[in-house]
Scaffold this motif. Structure first.
Motif, PDB file in Angstrom:
ATOM      1  N   ASP A   8       0.916  -1.243   0.174  1.00 39.61           N
ATOM      2  CA  ASP A   8       0.007   0.029  -0.039  1.00 39.61           C
ATOM      3  C   ASP A   8       0.723   1.530  -0.169  1.00 39.61           C
ATOM      4  O   ASP A   8       0.367   2.264   0.155  1.00 39.61           O
ATOM      5  N   GLU A   9       2.105   1.149  -0.013  1.00 40.92           N
ATOM      6  CA  GLU A   9       3.144   2.414  -0.039  1.00 40.92           C
ATOM      7  C   GLU A   9       3.657   2.422  -1.554  1.00 40.92           C
ATOM      8  O   GLU A   9       3.712   1.684  -2.210  1.00 40.92           O
ATOM      9  N   LEU A  10       4.186   3.732  -1.605  1.00 38.99           N
ATOM     10  CA  LEU A  10       4.569   3.931  -3.070  1.00 38.99           C
ATOM     11  C   LEU A  10       5.847   3.600  -3.214  1.00 38.99           C
ATOM     12  O   LEU A  10       6.770   3.248  -2.494  1.00 38.99           O
TER      13      LEU A  10
ATOM     14  N   ASP B   9       5.500  11.227   0.531  1.00 41.64           N
ATOM     15  CA  ASP B   9       5.286  11.077  -0.827  1.00 41.64           C
ATOM     16  C   ASP B   9       5.400  12.738  -1.434  1.00 41.64           C
ATOM     17  O   ASP B   9       5.704  12.830  -2.645  1.00 41.64           O
ATOM     18  N   PHE B  44      10.015   2.452 -10.845  1.00 38.90           N
ATOM     19  CA  PHE B  44       8.654   2.561 -10.956  1.00 38.90           C
ATOM     20  C   PHE B  44       7.769   1.686 -11.984  1.00 38.90           C
ATOM     21  O   PHE B  44       6.742   1.036 -11.557  1.00 38.90           O
ATOM     22  N   TYR B  48       5.301  -0.783  -9.810  1.00 39.73           N
ATOM     23  CA  TYR B  48       3.811  -0.333 -10.025  1.00 39.73           C
ATOM     24  C   TYR B  48       3.007  -1.425 -10.924  1.00 39.73           C
ATOM     25  O   TYR B  48       2.041  -0.803 -11.710  1.00 39.73           O
ATOM     26  N   TYR B  59      -5.590   8.035  -4.950  1.00 41.64           N
ATOM     27  CA  TYR B  59      -4.491   8.823  -4.541  1.00 41.64           C
ATOM     28  C   TYR B  59      -3.196   7.829  -5.041  1.00 41.64           C
ATOM     29  O   TYR B  59      -2.224   8.298  -5.623  1.00 41.64           O
ATOM     30  N   ASN B  60      -3.146   6.713  -4.604  1.00 42.03           N
ATOM     31  CA  ASN B  60      -2.122   5.824  -4.958  1.00 42.03           C
ATOM     32  C   ASN B  60      -1.871   5.322  -6.659  1.00 42.03           C
ATOM     33  O   ASN B  60      -0.698   5.560  -6.996  1.00 42.03           O
ATOM     34  N   THR B  61      -3.138   5.399  -6.899  1.00 44.53           N
ATOM     35  CA  THR B  61      -2.993   5.293  -8.517  1.00 44.53           C
ATOM     36  C   THR B  61      -2.584   6.455  -9.319  1.00 44.53           C
ATOM     37  O   THR B  61      -1.707   6.214 -10.161  1.00 44.53           O
ATOM     38  N   MET B  63      -0.548   8.770  -8.025  1.00 44.75           N
ATOM     39  CA  MET B  63       0.905   9.033  -7.778  1.00 44.75           C
ATOM     40  C   MET B  63       1.548   8.151  -8.469  1.00 44.75           C
ATOM     41  O   MET B  63       2.661   8.499  -9.099  1.00 44.75           O
ATOM     42  N   LYS B  64       1.180   6.920  -8.512  1.00 42.21           N
ATOM     43  CA  LYS B  64       1.852   5.891  -9.399  1.00 42.21           C
ATOM     44  C   LYS B  64       1.951   6.460 -10.862  1.00 42.21           C
ATOM     45  O   LYS B  64       3.348   6.165 -11.427  1.00 42.21           O
ATOM     46  N   TYR B 164       9.755   8.543   5.183  1.00 39.97           N
ATOM     47  CA  TYR B 164       9.283   7.347   5.239  1.00 39.97           C
ATOM     48  C   TYR B 164       9.689   6.202   6.355  1.00 39.97           C
ATOM     49  O   TYR B 164       9.103   5.258   6.902  1.00 39.97           O
TER      50      TYR B 164
END
Lengths: 10, 215
Positions: A8-10, B9, B44, B48, B59-61, B63-64, B164
């Motif tokens: 769930d983290e980037l 992030d 990436f 991803y 948000y996740n999608t 940002m990826k 992080y």
């Protein structure tokens, strides 16, 4: 061992 | 999502925006390692792949997609833009990044959460991200002088890693099931690589002087 969860983290 | 993760992030995003700004405004990528940028694009793209299999949040999608698109755009500019590519310090960007690729891949084959295509590539991307900054740090050290935007770029990238770590400490106490050893240990290694840079960054900030790295 528990199943890995989704990442769930980037 | 906790505040450390979100700020992490955001500093990551800011670092990329600073790099894009530098390239766009000055039409120059001097001081920037193409090898590091190519490694990030690969990080990436391999991490991803879950865009196709898991949905976590909008948000996740988003940002990826932003990270993938921006990293590819930076690599494309450095390789193909007629003005930008002329400013690339090729003779200084000599780090053997293929070793990083090979070592990360072998480690991912050995250490992963689950032996599956996507999980091995996920571990690979984590290991590769941990060391991908090395060509950039070596280039800066070899060129000595660091221009303002490049210095800010590396600083924000390091800040993202440090935040992080706070995020993991927070998660560890809030959620006792949170055990992401691969990500956490790699993240610690990755942040440690910035220690030297941070030291000289703060010295230059304290003295209000231009950032210089010792040869």
């Amino acid at each position: 061992n528990p199943e890995p969860e989704v990442h769930d983290e980037l | 999502m906790n505040i450390f993760r979100f700020l992490g992030d955001m500093t990551h995003l800011i670092s990329i925006l600073i790099l894009l700004l530098k390239i766009y405004a000055t039409k120059s990528c001097s001081g920037i390692s193409l090898k590091t940028q190519e490694l990030y694009a690969l990080v990436f793209l391999t991490r991803y792949l879950d865009l196709f299999t898991d949905f976590i949040s909008v948000y996740n999608t988003v940002m990826k997609l932003v990270f993938i698109a921006s990293s590819l755009a930076i690599v494309w500019c450095m390789r193909n833009h007629p003005l930008v590519r002329r400013s690339y310090d090729k003779q200084l960007d000599t780090f053997r990044h293929y070793f990083l690729l090979l070592a990360s891949f072998l480690l991912a084959l050995l250490l992963h959460e689950k032996f599956a295509f996507q999980e091995v590539l996920w571990a690979f991307s984590i290991y590769l991200e941990a060391v991908a900054i090395l060509p950039q740090l070596v280039l800066l050290q070899r060129s000595g002088n660091v221009d303002n935007l490049t210095g800010q770029y590396v600083f924000f990238l390091g800040a993202y890693r440090a935040l992080y770590i706070f995020n993991w400490i927070y998660r560890y106490f809030i959620d006792p099931h949170f055990t992401r050893w691969i990500a956490c240990v790699s993240g610690l290694v990755q942040t440690a690589l910035y220690a030297d840079f941070f030291y000289y960054y703060f010295i230059s900030w304290k003295n209000n002087a231009k950032l210089q790295l010792p040869a």
